[in-house]
Design a protein around this motif. Structure first.
Motif, short mmCIF file in Angstrom:
data_model
loop_
_atom_site.label_atom_id
_atom_site.label_comp_id
_atom_site.label_asym_id
_atom_site.label_seq_id
_atom_site.Cartn_x
_atom_site.Cartn_y
_atom_site.Cartn_z
N LEU A 1 1.10 -1.26 -0.13
CA LEU A 1 -0.27 0.32 0.25
C LEU A 1 0.83 1.07 -0.34
CD1 LEU A 1 -3.10 1.40 0.42
CD2 LEU A 1 -2.60 1.36 3.05
N ARG A 2 1.49 1.58 0.48
CA ARG A 2 2.59 2.32 0.58
C ARG A 2 3.71 2.81 -0.56
NH1 ARG A 2 4.66 0.56 6.34
NH2 ARG A 2 3.98 2.43 7.82
N HIS A 3 4.33 1.68 -1.47
CA HIS A 3 4.65 1.17 -2.39
C HIS A 3 3.66 2.39 -3.41
CE1 HIS A 3 8.53 0.37 -1.24
NE2 HIS A 3 7.89 -0.33 -1.38
N ALA A 4 2.25 1.70 -3.52
CA ALA A 4 1.15 2.50 -4.21
C ALA A 4 1.15 3.56 -4.45
CB ALA A 4 -0.29 1.40 -3.81
N VAL A 5 0.47 4.05 -3.42
CA VAL A 5 -0.08 4.89 -2.90
C VAL A 5 1.74 6.35 -3.56
CG1 VAL A 5 0.06 7.32 -0.95
CG2 VAL A 5 -1.07 5.08 -0.30
N ILE A 6 2.78 5.73 -2.85
CA ILE A 6 3.82 6.76 -3.28
C ILE A 6 4.12 6.47 -4.68
CG2 ILE A 6 6.65 6.91 -3.51
CD1 ILE A 6 6.16 5.96 -0.38
N ALA A 7 3.68 5.63 -5.54
CA ALA A 7 3.62 5.78 -6.86
C ALA A 7 2.90 6.59 -7.75
CB ALA A 7 4.08 4.04 -7.18
N ASN A 8 1.76 6.18 -6.83
CA ASN A 8 0.86 6.87 -7.66
C ASN A 8 0.49 8.82 -7.53
OD1 ASN A 8 -0.76 5.63 -8.17
ND2 ASN A 8 -2.04 5.41 -6.45
N GLY B 1 -4.05 6.49 2.53
CA GLY B 1 -3.03 7.01 1.49
C GLY B 1 -2.98 8.09 2.46
N LEU B 2 -3.35 9.13 3.00
CA LEU B 2 -3.15 10.18 3.51
C LEU B 2 -2.02 9.72 4.78
CD1 LEU B 2 -6.63 11.95 4.14
CD2 LEU B 2 -4.83 12.76 2.92
N GLY B 3 -2.67 8.12 5.70
CA GLY B 3 -1.05 8.60 6.31
C GLY B 3 0.30 7.45 5.76
N VAL B 4 0.26 7.51 4.45
CA VAL B 4 1.77 7.18 4.18
C VAL B 4 2.63 8.83 3.78
CG1 VAL B 4 2.42 6.40 2.03
CG2 VAL B 4 1.16 5.22 3.17
N LEU B 5 1.32 9.56 3.03
CA LEU B 5 1.55 10.75 2.63
C LEU B 5 2.18 12.10 4.11
CD1 LEU B 5 -0.98 12.09 0.01
CD2 LEU B 5 0.93 10.70 -0.55
N PHE B 6 1.68 11.09 5.00
CA PHE B 6 2.34 12.20 6.13
C PHE B 6 3.32 11.49 6.81
CE2 PHE B 6 2.66 12.33 11.28
CZ PHE B 6 2.34 13.34 11.11
N GLU B 7 3.76 10.76 6.48
CA GLU B 7 4.57 9.82 6.68
C GLU B 7 5.86 10.30 5.94
OE1 GLU B 7 6.35 5.01 7.85
OE2 GLU B 7 5.21 5.23 5.47
N VAL B 8 5.80 10.21 4.95
CA VAL B 8 6.70 11.04 4.04
C VAL B 8 7.00 12.21 4.71
CG1 VAL B 8 7.12 12.25 1.53
CG2 VAL B 8 6.05 9.65 1.80
N ILE B 9 6.03 13.48 4.74
CA ILE B 9 6.82 14.51 5.23
C ILE B 9 7.14 14.31 6.40
CG2 ILE B 9 5.46 16.30 6.07
CD1 ILE B 9 3.06 16.27 4.69
N TRP B 10 7.17 13.27 7.53
CA TRP B 10 7.65 13.17 8.76
C TRP B 10 8.37 12.97 8.82
CZ3 TRP B 10 6.17 14.73 13.41
CH2 TRP B 10 6.90 14.72 14.71
N GLN B 11 9.00 12.07 7.49
CA GLN B 11 10.77 11.53 7.57
C GLN B 11 11.19 13.07 6.77
OE1 GLN B 11 9.42 8.10 4.91
NE2 GLN B 11 9.11 7.17 6.93
N HIS B 12 11.25 13.45 6.26
CA HIS B 12 11.75 14.87 5.86
C HIS B 12 11.96 15.66 6.60
CE1 HIS B 12 11.66 11.92 2.51
NE2 HIS B 12 12.94 11.66 2.09
N ALA B 13 10.90 16.39 7.89
CA ALA B 13 11.05 17.32 8.57
C ALA B 13 12.22 17.80 9.29
CB ALA B 13 9.41 17.38 8.80
N SER B 14 11.80 18.91 9.46
CA SER B 14 13.47 18.91 10.21
C SER B 14 12.85 18.43 11.68
CB SER B 14 13.34 20.55 10.54
OG SER B 14 12.96 21.62 10.31
N ASP B 15 13.95 18.95 12.62
CA ASP B 15 13.42 19.19 13.85
C ASP B 15 12.29 19.93 14.56
OD1 ASP B 15 14.73 16.63 14.41
OD2 ASP B 15 15.84 17.60 15.64
N SER B 16 12.56 21.49 13.39
CA SER B 16 11.66 22.40 14.28
C SER B 16 9.95 21.96 13.48
CB SER B 16 12.50 23.92 13.67
OG SER B 16 12.97 24.04 12.07
#
Length: 69
Positions: free
Chosen positions: A5-12, A39-54
């Motif tokens: 599911l993660r891969h599918a959402v990211i691919a889309n 799907g929103l959870g996957v997008l949030f995961e991507v945001i979180w992984q690439h966010a700075s501490d602030s």
């Protein structure tokens, strides 16, 4: 959550413009369909992984305030 599911959402959404990404997010929220939540959870995961501490602190503060309403 299934890894496929993660891969599918990211691919889309890979290669989408900011406008397209915003439309995807707004549409998912406005539809109110439970099936859109992973799907929103996957997008949030991507945001979180690439966010700075602030940025993470700001997101947590925003979330905390939103949940108080």
């Amino acid at each position: 959550m299934d890894l496929n599911l993660r891969h599918a959402v990211i691919a889309n959404v890979t290669g989408n413009s900011q406008e397209q990404l915003e439309h995807t997010i707004v549409d998912a929220i406005q539809s109110g369909e439970e099936k859109m939540l992973p799907g929103l959870g996957v997008l949030f995961e991507v945001i979180w992984q690439h966010a700075s501490d602030s940025d993470k602190t700001e997101m947590l503060e925003t979330l905390e305030q939103g949940l108080k309403q």
